[in-house]
Scaffold this motif. Structure first.
Motif, PDB file in Angstrom:
ATOM      1  N   GLU A   1     -12.387   0.260   0.979  1.00 52.45           N
ATOM      2  CA  GLU A   1     -13.478  -0.093   0.058  1.00 52.45           C
ATOM      3  C   GLU A   1     -13.287  -1.480  -0.549  1.00 52.45           C
ATOM      4  N   GLY A   2     -12.091  -2.020  -0.391  1.00 57.60           N
ATOM      5  CA  GLY A   2     -11.841  -3.364  -0.919  1.00 57.60           C
ATOM      6  C   GLY A   2     -11.241  -3.382  -2.319  1.00 57.60           C
ATOM      7  N   ALA A   3     -11.059  -2.213  -2.931  1.00 53.80           N
ATOM      8  CA  ALA A   3     -10.462  -2.189  -4.280  1.00 53.80           C
ATOM      9  C   ALA A   3      -9.001  -2.639  -4.206  1.00 53.80           C
ATOM     10  N   ILE A   4      -8.325  -2.246  -3.128  1.00 52.83           N
ATOM     11  CA  ILE A   4      -6.975  -2.749  -2.864  1.00 52.83           C
ATOM     12  C   ILE A   4      -7.105  -3.847  -1.818  1.00 52.83           C
ATOM     13  N   ARG A   5      -6.634  -5.012  -2.155  1.00 49.79           N
ATOM     14  CA  ARG A   5      -6.767  -6.142  -1.243  1.00 49.79           C
ATOM     15  C   ARG A   5      -5.710  -6.085  -0.157  1.00 49.79           C
ATOM     16  N   ARG A   6      -4.509  -5.732  -0.558  1.00 46.15           N
ATOM     17  CA  ARG A   6      -3.417  -5.595   0.397  1.00 46.15           C
ATOM     18  C   ARG A   6      -2.308  -4.830  -0.299  1.00 46.15           C
ATOM     19  N   ILE A   7      -1.398  -4.291   0.503  1.00 45.67           N
ATOM     20  CA  ILE A   7      -0.201  -3.655  -0.037  1.00 45.67           C
ATOM     21  C   ILE A   7       0.949  -4.474   0.515  1.00 45.67           C
TER      22      ILE A   7
ATOM     23  N   LEU B   1      -4.929   5.740  -0.607  1.00 48.03           N
ATOM     24  CA  LEU B   1      -4.619   4.305  -0.496  1.00 48.03           C
ATOM     25  C   LEU B   1      -5.479   3.661   0.588  1.00 48.03           C
ATOM     26  N   LYS B   2      -5.609   4.358   1.721  1.00 54.05           N
ATOM     27  CA  LYS B   2      -6.410   3.816   2.831  1.00 54.05           C
ATOM     28  C   LYS B   2      -7.871   3.673   2.418  1.00 54.05           C
TER      29      LYS B   2
ATOM     30  N   GLY C   1       3.887  -3.401  -3.731  1.00 52.21           N
ATOM     31  CA  GLY C   1       2.856  -2.405  -3.990  1.00 52.21           C
ATOM     32  C   GLY C   1       1.470  -2.942  -3.754  1.00 52.21           C
TER      33      GLY C   1
ATOM     34  N   LEU D   1     -12.403  -1.352 -12.263  1.00 52.30           N
ATOM     35  CA  LEU D   1     -12.592  -1.092 -10.835  1.00 52.30           C
ATOM     36  C   LEU D   1     -13.584   0.033 -10.617  1.00 52.30           C
TER      37      LEU D   1
ATOM     38  N   ILE E   1      -3.960   3.404  -9.901  1.00 50.55           N
ATOM     39  CA  ILE E   1      -3.940   2.008 -10.367  1.00 50.55           C
ATOM     40  C   ILE E   1      -2.924   1.847 -11.492  1.00 50.55           C
TER      41      ILE E   1
ATOM     42  N   GLN F   1      -8.289   0.771   0.107  1.00 51.01           N
ATOM     43  CA  GLN F   1      -8.164  -0.471   0.862  1.00 51.01           C
ATOM     44  C   GLN F   1      -9.439  -0.730   1.679  1.00 51.01           C
TER      45      GLN F   1
ATOM     46  N   GLU G   1       0.076  -0.744 -10.552  1.00 49.37           N
ATOM     47  CA  GLU G   1      -0.338  -2.141 -10.707  1.00 49.37           C
ATOM     48  C   GLU G   1       0.794  -3.070 -11.143  1.00 49.37           C
TER      49      GLU G   1
ATOM     50  N   LEU H   1       1.080   0.798   6.074  1.00 45.03           N
ATOM     51  CA  LEU H   1       0.734   1.897   5.170  1.00 45.03           C
ATOM     52  C   LEU H   1       1.006   3.207   5.904  1.00 45.03           C
TER      53      LEU H   1
ATOM     54  N   ARG I   1     -13.547  -7.913  -7.842  1.00 47.27           N
ATOM     55  CA  ARG I   1     -14.379  -6.716  -7.963  1.00 47.27           C
ATOM     56  C   ARG I   1     -14.291  -6.140  -9.364  1.00 47.27           C
TER      57      ARG I   1
ATOM     58  N   VAL J   1      -2.038  -4.720  -4.207  1.00 50.78           N
ATOM     59  CA  VAL J   1      -2.617  -5.837  -4.955  1.00 50.78           C
ATOM     60  C   VAL J   1      -4.101  -5.516  -5.089  1.00 50.78           C
ATOM     61  N   PHE J   2      -4.548  -5.390  -6.325  1.00 51.22           N
ATOM     62  CA  PHE J   2      -5.937  -4.990  -6.535  1.00 51.22           C
ATOM     63  C   PHE J   2      -6.847  -6.222  -6.566  1.00 51.22           C
TER      64      PHE J   2
END
Lengths: 177, 152
Positions: A55-61, A49-50, B56, A172, A17, A53, A21, B20, B63, B58-59
């Protein structure tokens, strides 16, 4: 965060992160760069990263543009007083419009009757006016009143820094919410 | 900044998500029908023009504790002073002046709901203005960008 996540993984996730970020360096192999920074393999980096993602901590890349600099200088916060029963259907409909960037249901207040918010963006006042008209058409009589609040000035806009020095651990990774 | 056709397609296609995989730019270039070098050049031009916020992950803010949209109806002559006071909070990441009775709109984000309530109470006490507190109840679309329809 998953309870079976190991301490090692959690530390790695926090490092990830911090490192990403504010954006990845514009190099041809950004994940190799990240893997080197984390001291793990590219494969493990992609897995991490997967997992974040999934788990929802990363919304999108993504490649996130600065719309303002691309000429989209007009934004309108459209607000609507939508009949509660029809909100689930209409919220989805409004949120699906390509010119809407954010669409939320929020509570009404004593002097604030609006419960649906949709942000629209455009290169001119006319453009955002026409989007508002289109939303009006879609909502029809289900919306009793509406307004569009145009921004006269951006006073502050920063990306949220989750791993800010003020918090000893990333939000997070905090539990019990 | 004026966008060439390739750059516009790049943004429209990848602002919502990138592949990814080990070589994301190569895969994106193949999809867009250009070389990896051309694609990197597009991104670099965007960045130089300040038109690329970032590439990159986006968190998910929601949450990350609690957040709310807040608004104040500030008398015109006090707007500057109150806006500066609000922008000083690290918990404020957006602060916009808008043309309305409620003329100052800002997003508060913090570790929990109580933390946000304390800031709003503090603001009310200091400014004598009662904030609107409008936390999100349901999200129908969240920060996915928007289509650059009709670009030249």
């Amino acid at each position: 965060m998953s309870v079976c996540t190991s301490r090692f993984d959690e530390t790695l996730a926090q490092r990830l992160i911090q490192l990403t970020e504010s954006g990845l360096p514009l190099v041809e192999d950004p994940w190799t760069w990240l893997a080197e920074q984390l001291g793990i393999s590219v494969e493990s980096t992609l897995d991490l990263l997967k997992r974040l993602q999934a788990e929802g901590a990363i919304r999108r890349i993504a490649a996130v543009p600065n719309h303002y600099r691309l000429g989209y200088r007009h934004n309108g916060m459209t607000v609507w007083d939508v009949c509660d029963e029809q909100m689930p259907r209409l919220g989805e409909l409004i949120g699906a419009q390509p010119f809407v960037s954010h669409c939320y249901r929020r509570p009404r207040r004593a002097d604030w009757p609006y419960n649906l918010f949709a942000m629209v963006h455009g290169r001119s006042r006319e453009e955002i006016d026409s989007y508002r008209e289109h939303l009006r058409f879609l909502l029809g009589t289900a919306s009793r009143a509406d307004e569009m609040l145009v921004s006269s000035r951006i006073l502050k806009k920063t990306g949220l820094r989750l791993a800010s020095p003020r918090s000893s651990r990333s939000w997070l990774a905090s539990e019990g919410r | 900044m004026e966008l060439d056709e390739l750059t516009a397609r790049l943004i429209d296609r990848y602002q919502h998500g990138m592949p990814l995989c080990a070589e994301p730019y190569l895969e994106m270039a193949n999809t867009l029908g250009c070389s990896e070098k051309e694609l990197m050049a597009c991104l670099q031009r965007l960045e130089l023009a300040g038109a690329l916020s970032r590439v990159g992950p986006v968190f998910d803010h929601s949450r990350a504790g609690a957040s709310t949209l807040a608004a104040l109806a500030v008398p015109a002559e006090r707007l500057e002073q109150v806006a500066a006071r609000i922008s000083r909070y690290p918990e404020v990441n957006h602060n916009y002046a808008r043309e309305h009775h409620y003329n100052l709109w800002f997003v508060l984000t913090g570790p929990n709901r109580r933390h946000l309530e304390q800031i709003l109470e503090e603001l009310e006490k200091d400014t004598g203005l009662v904030p609107l507190d409008l936390p999100m109840l349901t999200s129908y679309r969240i920060d996915l960008g928007f289509a650059l329809g009709g670009h030249p």
